[in-house]
Design a protein around this motif. Structure first.
Motif, PDB file in Angstrom:
ATOM      1  N   TYR A  21     -41.951  43.651-116.020  1.00  0.00           N
ATOM      2  CA  TYR A  21     -43.325  44.190-116.072  1.00  0.00           C
ATOM      3  C   TYR A  21     -43.689  44.900-114.768  1.00  0.00           C
ATOM      4  O   TYR A  21     -44.734  45.525-114.667  1.00  0.00           O
ATOM      5  N   TRP A  29     -46.070  39.805-112.955  1.00  0.00           N
ATOM      6  CA  TRP A  29     -46.837  40.945-113.474  1.00  0.00           C
ATOM      7  C   TRP A  29     -47.185  41.952-112.393  1.00  0.00           C
ATOM      8  O   TRP A  29     -47.285  43.135-112.642  1.00  0.00           O
ATOM      9  N   TRP A  30     -47.405  41.423-111.195  1.00  0.00           N
ATOM     10  CA  TRP A  30     -47.791  42.281-110.072  1.00  0.00           C
ATOM     11  C   TRP A  30     -46.926  41.904-108.880  1.00  0.00           C
ATOM     12  O   TRP A  30     -46.573  40.734-108.722  1.00  0.00           O
ATOM     13  N   GLN A  31     -46.644  42.893-108.047  1.00  0.00           N
ATOM     14  CA  GLN A  31     -45.747  42.681-106.907  1.00  0.00           C
ATOM     15  C   GLN A  31     -46.128  41.472-106.045  1.00  0.00           C
ATOM     16  O   GLN A  31     -45.278  40.821-105.478  1.00  0.00           O
ATOM     17  N   HIS A  32     -47.453  41.216-105.935  1.00  0.00           N
ATOM     18  CA  HIS A  32     -47.876  40.182-104.998  1.00  0.00           C
ATOM     19  C   HIS A  32     -48.153  38.845-105.668  1.00  0.00           C
ATOM     20  O   HIS A  32     -48.565  37.891-104.996  1.00  0.00           O
TER      21      HIS A  32
END
Ligand SMILES: Cc1cc2nc3c(=O)[nH]c(=O)nc-3n(C[C@H](O)[C@H](O)[C@H](O)COP(=O)(O)OP(=O)(O)OC[C@H]3O[C@@H](n4cnc5c(N)ncnc54)[C@H](O)[C@@H]3O)c2cc1C
Ligand SMILES: NC(=O)c1ccc[n+]([C@@H]2O[C@H](COP(=O)([O-])OP(=O)(O)OC[C@H]3O[C@@H](n4cnc5c(N)ncnc54)[C@H](OP(=O)(O)O)[C@@H]3O)[C@@H](O)[C@H]2O)c1
Lengths: 246, 440
Positions: free
Chosen positions: B61, B24-27
């Motif tokens: 996403y 969902w998020w790059q990290h």
């Protein structure tokens, strides 16, 4: 006309998808979330997609003492609040809730208490302002208690009832409250669920939310078929429902 | 309502038990102790976007814009951003992606990992030629910045690197300027291979986009008929219209795609386009004609489709194309999607990039099991014996030997594969698994 939009829980996948649609129409935003990095990414994305202005505030929403500050900063940034979307929430592990009351209470703080506190403060402000829409992400889970998620469901149910009360109280004032009942949506919250045909993407339901806000609807089921699924589920007499596994 | 996700490779549309984990998020953390493969929008036909030996990381996403320099035409976005969304944003400012494939429903990550090409290769090269930089994540390390000056080896291994060198989280792309989103399109019917090859080569000076559609069912190899399109972006003040999509809601029964229906469908396309009249079209109508039929792969039914795409060097190109068409026409297995394009001289940046100077032919076949795979192997053989190569993005049945024959930098590339990354394609062509695509 340009609108001022406050989004609480702005890094939620459903809120992000909705905000993108508003950004394309060049509205202004004030975003509230707890994770600085995620807020920064969301802010930048909305600006590039066309938002006129995006400012933000980071805090944990279960710290109720922050709520006044949020609204103060939002008003400083935006002036009036035309649309407020409340989207933060967690889906607590039901079994852990059954064994650990601290954990259960914590989930009520996120899903229920913080939202009710915010609604109370926001509605007072909108009263002074004389207009505005508040759209809140409740859930179909709040419509009938089930063994698999009644802790989450009970919290959402309180939010829905609270909104009904506000709607009744503010009838005829130009202040509008929308209760949103999303069905099964693929987001980080539901990541561990096995997905089937009924599951939809956040960007598939976001247009429904924007439309319901524009049309000043009271209640939105999205996708639409959940209205009928819930109609049936609510009609089952408790005598039978208690024996069922759904 | 109908945009629901593609869960499997494009040519194999039935749902599988493939484990997929969204990022969902790059990290967000990558899976641990598991073999993984990044996946974009699953528009690759074969198993290069599948990984049954571990998990597939769904990057769709990761679709946020990070920076957009409107003056210089440079966009920085997360890797799961669809080309469609980039174009919707930048055409308003008269910018365009220099290279786009036949669908805009692919991600930036997928475009880099297959170093995709378009109908304008001689003019603009492949996608990787316009990537200024990207960020790469490998398990257990920080984000690695790659460009032609920073980690240049990893940069060129990742372009066309089939997702095996790590997960691209974001990329910076140089756009090209256009006079407007409208394209002037010329449509020229042809009746022989000689004519179309002549048109393809002679139009390169005057037109940036060139492509020929060939009817592989209504003739003999010596008398090929089809429609040639050439086009340029042109100036226009008109706003481009919104497009309405049609949806294929379910799999068609297998018999729908039979020789008779395809033959007649081809006839209709041919006669509809035969009137050689120039027209102006919004970019998506010319460049992405199939995108307004959601899930068109379902018309091939549950067995799905197989695609041949190879490139044949210009030397002796005509004879070899004749040989390929001879095999294709004789087999009577072809479907309505058969396109011929040209690649230019420029060397791509990627170690495993597909484009090389020559003609590239792509066509779909309904998957009829062994019969279709035998035909593909026959076409592959002709291509490889002519020192051509096969496009991994479209492949489902290359053997390890065939793959070795087409790409000369495999060893150099292999040293950049990150330990935990693999795909069904890579397992197959390194000989770890001999399975071809399910044979019906
Ligand atoms: C109708 C149609 C027309 C097409 N026309 C063309 C054409 O004209 N020219 C052309 O070149 N291709 C064409 N293709 C093929 C398509 O462009 C490529 O297969 C493309 O790579 C698909 O991108 P995707 O986002 O769907 O990625 P996927 O298919 O999901 O993945 C492709 C590869 O990219 C890797 N990958 C994806 N995301 C990342 C990431 N974030 N980091 C690292 N690796 C990643 C995957 O591991 C895999 O190896 C066409 C396909 C279709 C369906
Ligand atoms: N997905 C569904 O199927 C579904 C169905 C019905 C209702 N809903 C409701 O829809 C709303 C949005 O959820 P989603 O599906 O979009 O999931 P999501 O992407 O996981 O969003 C939940 C958001 O709430 C934030 N949050 C949680 N606790 C917080 C706290 N204490 N302080 C501040 N922020 C907090 C999270 O922040 P972080 O990003 O920092 O964690 C996250 O941004 C929720 O209210 C949910 O109950 C969802």
């Amino acid at each position: 006309m340009q609108k001022n939009i406050l989004i609480i829980g702005a890094t939620s996948a459903i809120a992000c998808a909705t905000a993108r649609l508003y950004a394309a129409c060049h509205h202004q935003f004030f975003l509230v979330g707890r994770n600085e990095e995620k807020i920064k990414l969301t802010k930048q994305d909305l600006l590039i997609r066309g938002a006129k202005k995006v400012e933000s505030y980071c805090c944990d929403l279960t710290k109720m003492e922050n709520h006044e500050k949020i609204l103060h900063h939002a008003e400083l940034s935006l002036g009036t609040l035309d649309i407020v979307i409340i989207a933060h929430g967690v889906l607590p592990d039901q079994q852990q809730c059954e064994k650990n009351i601290d954990f259960m209470v914590q989930s009520f703080e996120v899903n229920q208490i913080s939202t009710l506190c915010l609604l109370t403060l926001i509605s007072e402000r909108l009263k002074t302002q004389g207009h505005g829409t508040v759209a809140v992400l409740s859930s179909v889970a709040g419509e009938r208690g089930r063994k698999i998620n009644y802790v989450y469901g009970a919290a959402k149910s309180a939010v829905s009832i609270f909104l009904q009360g506000l709607r009744n109280r503010f009838h005829g004032t130009g202040i509008h409250f929308l209760t949103i009942h999303p069905g099964f949506i693929c987001t980080p919250m539901t990541e561990n669920f096995k997905k089937g045909r009924l599951w939809k993407q956040p960007d598939e339901i976001a247009p429904d939310i924007v439309k319901a806000i524009a049309k000043k609807k009271d209640l939105l089921y999205t996708p639409w078929f959940w209205r009928y699924i819930m109609l049936i589920i609510k009609m089952i007499p408790e005598k039978f429902f208690k024996k069922m596994s759904i | 309502m109908w945009q629901s996700k593609q869960h499997n490779a494009w040519g194999d549309p039935s749902k599988t038990d493939q484990e997929s984990q969204p990022l969902w998020w790059q990290h967000d953390p990558l899976p641990q102790n598991s073999l993984m493969l990044p996946r974009g929008n699953a528009r690759s036909y074969g198993d290069s976007c599948q990984n049954h030996s571990g998990v597939v990381i769904d990057t769709t996403y990761l679709n946020r814009f990070l920076d957009y320099d409107k003056d210089r035409g440079i966009i920085h976005c997360e890797s799961g951003t669809l080309l469609k969304d980039i174009l919707a944003l930048v055409v308003k400012d008269n910018w365009f992606l220099p290279v786009v494939p036949g669908t805009q429903l692919i991600t930036v990550g997928g475009a880099i990992a297959n170093d995709i090409h378009g109908k304008n290769h001689p003019a603009k090269g492949s996608f990787g030629d316009h990537v200024l930089a990207f960020q790469l994540r490998q398990e257990g390390s920080d984000v690695i910045h790659c460009s032609s000056t920073e980690n240049p080896d990893l940069f060129s291994a990742t372009i066309g690197g089939l997702g095996l060198t790590g997960l691209i989280t974001s990329a910076t792309i140089q756009l090209k300027s256009i006079p407007s989103p409208w394209m002037a399109v010329e449509t020229i019917p042809f009746n022989s291979l000689e004519t179309v090859l002549e048109l393809l080569q002679s139009s390169q000076q005057s037109h940036e986009y060139n492509v020929a559609w060939i009817d592989c069912l209504n003739q003999s190899a010596t008398k090929l008929r089809g429609i040639f399109h050439r086009s340029n972006f042109v100036h226009s003040e008109t706003k481009i219209p919104d497009r309405k999509n049609i949806n294929i809601p379910c799999y068609f029964p297998r018999w729908v795609m039979n020789k008779f229906t395809i033959k007649n469908f081809n006839r209709i396309i041919y006669y509809k386009n035969k009137k050689n009249k120039p027209s102006q079209l919004p970019y998506h109508k010319f460049l992405f004609p199939l995108d307004n039929i959601n899930h068109w792969n379902r018309i091939y039914g549950k067995p799905g489709l197989l695609q041949y795409q190879g490139v044949i060097p210009y030397d002796n190109g005509k004879t070899l194309l004749k040989e390929l068409f001879h095999q294709i026409i004789q087999s009577q297995q072809a479907s309505f999607l058969c396109v011929l394009k040209c690649f230019g001289e420029q060397k791509p940046k990627g170690l495993l990039s597909f484009p090389m100077s020559g003609f590239t032919l792509a066509l779909d076949f309904p998957n009829r099991g062994k019969k279709t795979i035998d035909l593909l192997h026959c076409l592959y053989k002709i291509t490889l014996e002519a020192d051509g190569r096969i496009y991994p993005a479209k492949d489902s049945c290359l053997t390890p030997e065939m793959f070795q024959q087409g790409f000369s930098h495999i060893e150099q590339f292999s040293s950049h594969i990150h330990g935990n990354f693999t795909s069904d394609f890579w397992q197959r062509i390194t000989g770890n698994s001999v399975s071809c695509k399910k044979t019906s």
